[in-house]
Design a protein around this motif. Structure first.
Motif, PDB file in Angstrom:
ATOM      1  N   VAL A   1      18.941 -72.811   6.712  1.00 34.61           N
ATOM      2  CA  VAL A   1      17.598 -72.266   6.931  1.00 34.61           C
ATOM      3  C   VAL A   1      16.489 -73.294   6.721  1.00 34.61           C
ATOM      4  CG1 VAL A   1      18.432 -69.994   6.187  1.00 34.61           C
ATOM      5  CG2 VAL A   1      17.194 -71.454   4.559  1.00 34.61           C
TER       6      VAL A   1
ATOM      7  N   LYS B   1      17.720 -66.379  13.943  1.00 33.11           N
ATOM      8  CA  LYS B   1      18.919 -66.401  14.772  1.00 33.11           C
ATOM      9  C   LYS B   1      19.738 -65.135  14.496  1.00 33.11           C
ATOM     10  CE  LYS B   1      19.139 -71.436  14.340  1.00 33.11           C
ATOM     11  NZ  LYS B   1      19.963 -72.594  13.913  1.00 33.11           N
TER      12      LYS B   1
ATOM     13  N   MET C   1      10.386 -66.098   7.315  1.00 31.14           N
ATOM     14  CA  MET C   1      11.542 -66.483   8.122  1.00 31.14           C
ATOM     15  C   MET C   1      11.110 -66.628   9.574  1.00 31.14           C
ATOM     16  SD  MET C   1      14.465 -64.029   6.436  1.00 31.14           S
ATOM     17  CE  MET C   1      13.796 -62.533   7.122  1.00 31.14           C
ATOM     18  N   ASN C   2      11.180 -67.844  10.070  1.00 27.60           N
ATOM     19  CA  ASN C   2      10.801 -68.144  11.451  1.00 27.60           C
ATOM     20  C   ASN C   2      12.014 -68.567  12.265  1.00 27.60           C
ATOM     21  OD1 ASN C   2       8.064 -67.716  10.726  1.00 27.60           O
ATOM     22  ND2 ASN C   2       7.821 -69.871  10.170  1.00 27.60           N
ATOM     23  N   SER C   3      11.858 -68.513  13.563  1.00 27.13           N
ATOM     24  CA  SER C   3      12.935 -68.930  14.475  1.00 27.13           C
ATOM     25  C   SER C   3      14.259 -68.284  14.082  1.00 27.13           C
ATOM     26  CB  SER C   3      13.068 -70.461  14.476  1.00 27.13           C
ATOM     27  OG  SER C   3      11.852 -71.073  14.846  1.00 27.13           O
TER      28      SER C   3
ATOM     29  N   GLY D   1      13.703 -75.811   7.122  1.00 22.51           N
ATOM     30  CA  GLY D   1      12.785 -76.059   8.221  1.00 22.51           C
ATOM     31  C   GLY D   1      12.352 -74.801   8.943  1.00 22.51           C
ATOM     32  N   ARG D   2      13.018 -73.689   8.686  1.00 21.57           N
ATOM     33  CA  ARG D   2      12.670 -72.429   9.348  1.00 21.57           C
ATOM     34  C   ARG D   2      12.211 -71.355   8.364  1.00 21.57           C
ATOM     35  NH1 ARG D   2      16.493 -69.719  11.524  1.00 21.57           N
ATOM     36  NH2 ARG D   2      18.222 -70.660  10.351  1.00 21.57           N
ATOM     37  N   PHE D   3      12.735 -71.385   7.144  1.00 21.39           N
ATOM     38  CA  PHE D   3      12.375 -70.398   6.131  1.00 21.39           C
ATOM     39  C   PHE D   3      11.507 -71.082   5.073  1.00 21.39           C
ATOM     40  CE2 PHE D   3      16.176 -67.229   6.428  1.00 21.39           C
ATOM     41  CZ  PHE D   3      16.036 -67.189   7.806  1.00 21.39           C
ATOM     42  N   THR D   4      10.568 -70.328   4.541  1.00 18.64           N
ATOM     43  CA  THR D   4       9.715 -70.828   3.468  1.00 18.64           C
ATOM     44  C   THR D   4       9.616 -69.777   2.371  1.00 18.64           C
ATOM     45  OG1 THR D   4       8.386 -72.128   5.034  1.00 18.64           O
ATOM     46  CG2 THR D   4       7.461 -71.739   2.848  1.00 18.64           C
TER      47      THR D   4
ATOM     48  N   SER E   1      10.024 -63.769  13.967  1.00 21.89           N
ATOM     49  CA  SER E   1       9.745 -64.026  12.554  1.00 21.89           C
ATOM     50  C   SER E   1       9.668 -62.728  11.775  1.00 21.89           C
ATOM     51  CB  SER E   1       8.402 -64.757  12.409  1.00 21.89           C
ATOM     52  OG  SER E   1       8.425 -66.008  13.054  1.00 21.89           O
TER      53      SER E   1
END
Length: 115
Positions: free
Chosen positions: A63, A86, A82-84, A65-68, A17
């Motif tokens: 993005v 790639k 930014m999570n998970s 579901g993974r970025f907020t 992240s």
């Protein structure tokens, strides 16, 4: 005139992240919209996420579901969690601030995701 300073980029392993921040200063209007774009080498700049001054958000399908994206109007800052991550997220990330018909860009911050 609005000045934007991005921070928070760096090198992270896939699955990790990062949190990017965009700090705005200058003549800030209360009605505005802020976008995060990214540009990978050899590719066009693409929209990642957006947020209005009222808090409405929008995300690229890649993005969701993974970025907020979030904002602190009192501090004139917008963040992108930014999570998970790639490897394909590797790019320079830019903050774009829209107000009163004008667009302002930050200098960008590099995000590198290793596989």
């Amino acid at each position: 005139q609005v000045r934007l300073v991005e921070s928070g980029g760096g090198l992270v392993q896939a699955g990790g992240s990062l949190r990017l921040s965009c700090a705005a200063s200058g003549s800030i209007f209360s009605i505005n919209a802020v976008h995060w774009y990214r540009q990978a080498p050899g590719k066009q700049r693409e929209l990642v996420a957006a947020i209005t001054s009222g808090g409405s958000t929008n995300y690229a399908d890649s993005v969701k579901g993974r970025f907020t994206i979030s904002r602190d109007n009192a501090k004139n800052t917008v963040s992108l969690q930014m999570n998970s991550l790639k490897p394909e997220a590797t790019a320079v990330y830019y903050c774009n601030w829209l107000q009163h018909g004008l667009a302002y860009w930050g200098q960008g911050t590099q995000v590198t995701v290793s596989s």
